[in-house]
Design a protein around this motif. Structure first.
Motif, PDB file in Angstrom:
ATOM      1  N   THR A 128     -47.419  95.695  94.270  1.00 43.83           N
ATOM      2  CA  THR A 128     -48.512  95.398  95.198  1.00 43.83           C
ATOM      3  C   THR A 128     -49.444  94.352  94.612  1.00 43.83           C
ATOM      4  O   THR A 128     -49.904  93.443  95.310  1.00 43.83           O
ATOM      5  CB  THR A 128     -49.299  96.680  95.514  1.00 43.83           C
ATOM      6  OG1 THR A 128     -48.415  97.654  96.097  1.00 43.83           O
ATOM      7  CG2 THR A 128     -50.440  96.393  96.499  1.00 43.83           C
ATOM      8  N   LEU A 129     -49.722  94.462  93.329  1.00 49.52           N
ATOM      9  CA  LEU A 129     -50.578  93.476  92.660  1.00 49.52           C
ATOM     10  C   LEU A 129     -49.955  92.084  92.728  1.00 49.52           C
ATOM     11  O   LEU A 129     -50.648  91.084  92.990  1.00 49.52           O
ATOM     12  CB  LEU A 129     -50.807  93.899  91.203  1.00 49.52           C
ATOM     13  CG  LEU A 129     -51.603  92.934  90.310  1.00 49.52           C
ATOM     14  CD1 LEU A 129     -52.953  92.595  90.935  1.00 49.52           C
ATOM     15  CD2 LEU A 129     -51.783  93.527  88.918  1.00 49.52           C
ATOM     16  N   LEU A 130     -48.637  92.002  92.514  1.00 47.56           N
ATOM     17  CA  LEU A 130     -47.956  90.707  92.627  1.00 47.56           C
ATOM     18  C   LEU A 130     -48.080  90.140  94.033  1.00 47.56           C
ATOM     19  O   LEU A 130     -48.341  88.949  94.217  1.00 47.56           O
ATOM     20  CB  LEU A 130     -46.478  90.861  92.269  1.00 47.56           C
ATOM     21  CG  LEU A 130     -46.094  90.737  90.798  1.00 47.56           C
ATOM     22  CD1 LEU A 130     -44.597  90.962  90.646  1.00 47.56           C
ATOM     23  CD2 LEU A 130     -46.479  89.382  90.233  1.00 47.56           C
ATOM     24  N   GLN A 131     -47.905  91.006  95.031  1.00 49.17           N
ATOM     25  CA  GLN A 131     -48.005  90.551  96.410  1.00 49.17           C
ATOM     26  C   GLN A 131     -49.414  90.060  96.733  1.00 49.17           C
ATOM     27  O   GLN A 131     -49.589  89.062  97.433  1.00 49.17           O
ATOM     28  CB  GLN A 131     -47.619  91.687  97.371  1.00 49.17           C
ATOM     29  CG  GLN A 131     -46.144  92.048  97.353  1.00 49.17           C
ATOM     30  CD  GLN A 131     -45.280  90.932  97.885  1.00 49.17           C
ATOM     31  OE1 GLN A 131     -45.015  89.946  97.200  1.00 49.17           O
ATOM     32  NE2 GLN A 131     -44.832  91.067  99.119  1.00 49.17           N
ATOM     33  N   ILE A 132     -50.411  90.739  96.221  1.00 50.09           N
ATOM     34  CA  ILE A 132     -51.798  90.323  96.441  1.00 50.09           C
ATOM     35  C   ILE A 132     -52.030  88.950  95.826  1.00 50.09           C
ATOM     36  O   ILE A 132     -52.620  88.061  96.446  1.00 50.09           O
ATOM     37  CB  ILE A 132     -52.778  91.360  95.853  1.00 50.09           C
ATOM     38  CG1 ILE A 132     -52.735  92.660  96.665  1.00 50.09           C
ATOM     39  CG2 ILE A 132     -54.208  90.802  95.826  1.00 50.09           C
ATOM     40  CD1 ILE A 132     -53.538  93.797  96.048  1.00 50.09           C
ATOM     41  N   LEU A 133     -51.562  88.762  94.589  1.00 46.43           N
ATOM     42  CA  LEU A 133     -51.746  87.475  93.918  1.00 46.43           C
ATOM     43  C   LEU A 133     -50.993  86.363  94.631  1.00 46.43           C
ATOM     44  O   LEU A 133     -51.475  85.228  94.701  1.00 46.43           O
ATOM     45  CB  LEU A 133     -51.289  87.577  92.460  1.00 46.43           C
ATOM     46  CG  LEU A 133     -52.215  88.376  91.528  1.00 46.43           C
ATOM     47  CD1 LEU A 133     -51.555  88.597  90.173  1.00 46.43           C
ATOM     48  CD2 LEU A 133     -53.550  87.657  91.351  1.00 46.43           C
ATOM     49  N   ARG A 134     -49.808  86.665  95.162  1.00 48.76           N
ATOM     50  CA  ARG A 134     -49.035  85.656  95.907  1.00 48.76           C
ATOM     51  C   ARG A 134     -49.805  85.164  97.129  1.00 48.76           C
ATOM     52  O   ARG A 134     -49.673  84.023  97.554  1.00 48.76           O
ATOM     53  CB  ARG A 134     -47.691  86.224  96.359  1.00 48.76           C
ATOM     54  CG  ARG A 134     -46.644  86.314  95.262  1.00 48.76           C
ATOM     55  CD  ARG A 134     -45.261  86.596  95.851  1.00 48.76           C
ATOM     56  NE  ARG A 134     -44.257  86.697  94.807  1.00 48.76           N
ATOM     57  CZ  ARG A 134     -43.685  87.819  94.405  1.00 48.76           C
ATOM     58  NH1 ARG A 134     -44.030  88.966  94.962  1.00 48.76           N
ATOM     59  NH2 ARG A 134     -42.775  87.828  93.446  1.00 48.76           N
ATOM     60  N   PRO A 150     -58.378  81.581  92.683  1.00 52.93           N
ATOM     61  CA  PRO A 150     -58.383  82.629  91.660  1.00 52.93           C
ATOM     62  C   PRO A 150     -59.102  83.882  92.149  1.00 52.93           C
ATOM     63  O   PRO A 150     -60.125  83.802  92.835  1.00 52.93           O
ATOM     64  CB  PRO A 150     -59.126  81.969  90.490  1.00 52.93           C
ATOM     65  CG  PRO A 150     -58.920  80.500  90.693  1.00 52.93           C
ATOM     66  CD  PRO A 150     -58.909  80.297  92.178  1.00 52.93           C
ATOM     67  N   ALA A 151     -58.546  85.042  91.804  1.00 50.83           N
ATOM     68  CA  ALA A 151     -59.135  86.332  92.188  1.00 50.83           C
ATOM     69  C   ALA A 151     -59.674  87.028  90.956  1.00 50.83           C
ATOM     70  O   ALA A 151     -58.982  87.117  89.931  1.00 50.83           O
ATOM     71  CB  ALA A 151     -58.084  87.200  92.871  1.00 50.83           C
ATOM     72  N   TYR A 182     -51.901  83.413  85.330  1.00 52.00           N
ATOM     73  CA  TYR A 182     -52.858  82.714  84.478  1.00 52.00           C
ATOM     74  C   TYR A 182     -54.248  83.245  84.775  1.00 52.00           C
ATOM     75  O   TYR A 182     -54.643  83.389  85.935  1.00 52.00           O
ATOM     76  CB  TYR A 182     -52.812  81.206  84.749  1.00 52.00           C
ATOM     77  CG  TYR A 182     -53.872  80.427  83.994  1.00 52.00           C
ATOM     78  CD1 TYR A 182     -53.726  80.152  82.637  1.00 52.00           C
ATOM     79  CD2 TYR A 182     -55.022  80.001  84.650  1.00 52.00           C
ATOM     80  CE1 TYR A 182     -54.701  79.460  81.952  1.00 52.00           C
ATOM     81  CE2 TYR A 182     -56.003  79.299  83.957  1.00 52.00           C
ATOM     82  CZ  TYR A 182     -55.838  79.033  82.609  1.00 52.00           C
ATOM     83  OH  TYR A 182     -56.819  78.351  81.931  1.00 52.00           O
ATOM     84  N   GLY A 183     -54.988  83.579  83.727  1.00 48.90           N
ATOM     85  CA  GLY A 183     -56.340  84.095  83.902  1.00 48.90           C
ATOM     86  C   GLY A 183     -57.332  83.401  82.997  1.00 48.90           C
ATOM     87  O   GLY A 183     -56.991  82.997  81.883  1.00 48.90           O
ATOM     88  N   VAL A 215     -54.644  83.764  88.784  1.00 53.32           N
ATOM     89  CA  VAL A 215     -53.796  83.109  89.781  1.00 53.32           C
ATOM     90  C   VAL A 215     -52.343  83.308  89.374  1.00 53.32           C
ATOM     91  O   VAL A 215     -52.025  83.441  88.183  1.00 53.32           O
ATOM     92  CB  VAL A 215     -54.088  81.593  89.909  1.00 53.32           C
ATOM     93  CG1 VAL A 215     -55.478  81.360  90.466  1.00 53.32           C
ATOM     94  CG2 VAL A 215     -53.903  80.887  88.575  1.00 53.32           C
ATOM     95  N   LEU A 216     -51.479  83.336  90.370  1.00 52.52           N
ATOM     96  CA  LEU A 216     -50.042  83.431  90.116  1.00 52.52           C
ATOM     97  C   LEU A 216     -49.460  82.043  90.270  1.00 52.52           C
ATOM     98  O   LEU A 216     -49.446  81.477  91.361  1.00 52.52           O
ATOM     99  CB  LEU A 216     -49.386  84.397  91.105  1.00 52.52           C
ATOM    100  CG  LEU A 216     -47.888  84.672  90.901  1.00 52.52           C
ATOM    101  CD1 LEU A 216     -47.644  85.385  89.575  1.00 52.52           C
ATOM    102  CD2 LEU A 216     -47.343  85.499  92.057  1.00 52.52           C
ATOM    103  N   ARG A 217     -48.989  81.483  89.169  1.00 49.43           N
ATOM    104  CA  ARG A 217     -48.402  80.153  89.223  1.00 49.43           C
ATOM    105  C   ARG A 217     -47.040  80.202  89.896  1.00 49.43           C
ATOM    106  O   ARG A 217     -46.382  81.243  89.917  1.00 49.43           O
ATOM    107  CB  ARG A 217     -48.235  79.605  87.794  1.00 49.43           C
ATOM    108  CG  ARG A 217     -49.548  79.244  87.106  1.00 49.43           C
ATOM    109  CD  ARG A 217     -49.311  78.909  85.656  1.00 49.43           C
ATOM    110  NE  ARG A 217     -50.466  78.300  85.017  1.00 49.43           N
ATOM    111  CZ  ARG A 217     -50.578  78.113  83.710  1.00 49.43           C
ATOM    112  NH1 ARG A 217     -49.588  78.484  82.905  1.00 49.43           N
ATOM    113  NH2 ARG A 217     -51.659  77.555  83.209  1.00 49.43           N
ATOM    114  N   PRO A 218     -46.599  79.074  90.461  1.00 49.68           N
ATOM    115  CA  PRO A 218     -45.255  79.040  91.059  1.00 49.68           C
ATOM    116  C   PRO A 218     -44.200  79.381  90.013  1.00 49.68           C
ATOM    117  O   PRO A 218     -44.266  78.935  88.867  1.00 49.68           O
ATOM    118  CB  PRO A 218     -45.112  77.584  91.524  1.00 49.68           C
ATOM    119  CG  PRO A 218     -46.519  77.107  91.700  1.00 49.68           C
ATOM    120  CD  PRO A 218     -47.311  77.801  90.626  1.00 49.68           C
TER     121      PRO A 218
END
Length: 231
Positions: free
Chosen positions: A9-15, A20-21, A52-53, A60-63
């Motif tokens: 779920t965390l990955l989906q949120i970041l996607r 940046p969150a 990356y934080g 943020v989730l990089r590509p």
């Protein structure tokens, strides 16, 4: 929420984040403490997630191609299998083979329970449709032009069989129930047009790249379709 589900779920949120969150906002969405959030981020990074934080800015989730195990729920697996089997039935040879290969790859990385769902799904596509009309030009030629943003010179036959020569900017392929369509900007009509692929007698790249970005043309095409539907 189990930790594995929480990580996914965390990955989906970041996607879904374009900016940046912060840890606080992510923790609030997951309904966990910031301390737990930091541990979850660290675990995902250790597994290879390109997160990356920066202090005071957020995460943020990089590509990247990070695909954790157990990434699909039963319903998600059902949806993907149904879609791929639909494409396998109704796609041209290139897409049918791609759907077959993609399904094999997905089944190979699913855990046993999800693999059983993929191999024996609840939902099935209907029976294959009758054969599409013969198409003088293979669809791969249109795909190549679309991806390269290449102008095409086509010879198109109308309903009465009368030919006309057009230069078009191809943007999409549509798979209808009985025919396939090429969506394009037509230089002759100065508007978007839909050409039945079984009526395109010839199609050759002109050697020119159409201006702008295909994404902008697709957006304008969708908007034009919506306005026509509203009338």
């Amino acid at each position: 929420m189990a930790r594995t589900s929480r990580l996914l779920t965390l990955l989906q949120i970041l996607r879904g984040k374009h900016l940046p969150a912060t840890a606080a906002s992510l923790a609030a969405e997951l309904e966990v403490s910031e301390r737990t959030l930091y541990r979850d981020i660290a675990e995902l990074v250790a597994q290879g997630a390109p997160i990356y934080g920066e202090a005071g800015v957020g995460y943020v989730l990089r590509p990247g191609l990070f695909l954790p195990p157990l990434m699909l729920s039963a319903d998600e697996t059902e949806a993907i299998v149904l879609g791929l089997r639909y494409v396998d039935q109704r796609g041209d040879p290139v897409l049918s083979q791609a759907a077959h290969d993609a399904l094999a790859k997905i089944e190979a990385v699913l855990p046993p329970a999800m693999r059983e769902t993929a191999q024996n799904p609840v939902a099935h596509p209907g029976p294959p449709l009758r054969r599409y009309p013969d198409e003088p030009v293979e669809l791969k030629a249109y795909r190549s032009a679309i991806r390269a943003q290449a102008k095409l010179r086509i010879t198109y036959r109308d309903l009465a069989g009368q030919p006309s020569s057009r230069v078009v900017w191809p943007i999409a392929l549509g798979f209808m129930e009985e025919v396939r369509m090429l969506a394009a900007w037509c230089e002759l009509r100065q508007d978007f047009r839909h050409f039945r692929t079984d009526r395109i007698a010839t199609a050759e790249e002109t050697g020119e790249r159409y201006p702008g970005y295909r994404s902008a043309l697709v957006k304008a095409w969708r908007s034009a379709r919506l306005h026509r539907d509203d009338r």
